[in-house]
Design a protein around this motif. Sequence first.
Motif, short mmCIF file in Angstrom:
data_model
loop_
_atom_site.label_atom_id
_atom_site.label_comp_id
_atom_site.label_asym_id
_atom_site.label_seq_id
_atom_site.Cartn_x
_atom_site.Cartn_y
_atom_site.Cartn_z
N UNK A 31 -2.21 5.04 33.70
CA UNK A 31 -1.94 3.68 34.18
C UNK A 31 -1.48 2.78 33.04
N UNK A 32 -2.12 2.89 31.90
CA UNK A 32 -1.73 2.05 30.76
C UNK A 32 -0.33 2.42 30.27
N UNK A 33 -0.03 3.72 30.25
CA UNK A 33 1.31 4.14 29.84
C UNK A 33 2.36 3.63 30.81
N UNK A 34 2.02 3.62 32.11
CA UNK A 34 2.95 3.11 33.12
C UNK A 34 3.21 1.62 32.88
N UNK A 35 2.16 0.84 32.62
CA UNK A 35 2.33 -0.59 32.38
C UNK A 35 3.18 -0.84 31.14
N UNK A 36 2.94 -0.07 30.10
CA UNK A 36 3.71 -0.24 28.86
C UNK A 36 5.19 0.07 29.10
N UNK A 37 5.45 1.14 29.83
CA UNK A 37 6.84 1.50 30.13
C UNK A 37 7.49 0.45 31.02
N UNK A 38 6.74 -0.07 31.99
CA UNK A 38 7.27 -1.11 32.88
C UNK A 38 7.65 -2.35 32.09
N UNK A 39 6.81 -2.74 31.16
CA UNK A 39 7.11 -3.93 30.36
C UNK A 39 8.37 -3.73 29.53
#
Length: 254
Positions: free
Chosen positions: A11-19
């Motif tokens: 989930x954290x990796x997804x948020x980082x990539x989204x940003x």
Amino acid sequence: MVPEISSWPDAEALACEHMREQLGIDGARLTNPGADGGVDVVSASDVAQVKFEKTPTGRPAVQRLKGEATARGVRGLFYSLSGYTSHALKFGNETGLALFQFNRDGEVSPVNGLAGQLVVGARNAPVRSTEEDGSQRNAALKVASWPFRNGRWYFYIGLLSWGMLAFVPFAHAAIRLHRRSVAVLAVLYAMLPVGLCVGVSFLPETSKNQVAEPGMSILMWSIFGLAALGCVVLVRIRRAVYQRALGDELRWSW
């Protein structure tokens, strides 16, 4: 294809990539667990927290992120697997937090208006040349150097008015930051002129019905000292108010 989100690191990796990829936030990176004020993704202009939980995110978690973002002088983004409670949504809308929700398939969607604006703004961001970017940034920096744009007036107004207007910057910061403690300071400093009048009434008078000079000097210098103390308190408050405004001005001018 985005892999299934099955754990909090995913989930954290997804948020980082989204940003980075969807919102155009350069330099977004994951933090070490528990080592960066409770936030999961940081950049020069933003901080983000991610909740991989089965229950909707409540106001306390959102409020903690707001406090961390304010202390750093940056924008706050929140990513939640299960959405948000009504109180969390209300707080996010009132304080300018961008709220997003994601699912296990790796799809991220905006939940409130600010989050939607970030998505639309990133999609419509024009491509600028390097020379144009530099000139825009220099212009923004020049404007931001004005006393009324970088918050230096917080210190000038209290000292130059000899403490009579020391409450003004506290009132301004209380409105911008929505902090009750700052509002209390504004009220206390607003009482300085009242305290001066009361103090003068108790000072002994000379034969010509004038206030004795030593007593008046001590009273005035005491009030000036309180104004100077207020400037010390205002250092961090000013940074919280104006560093974020400066960062937004530079970022959105590019």
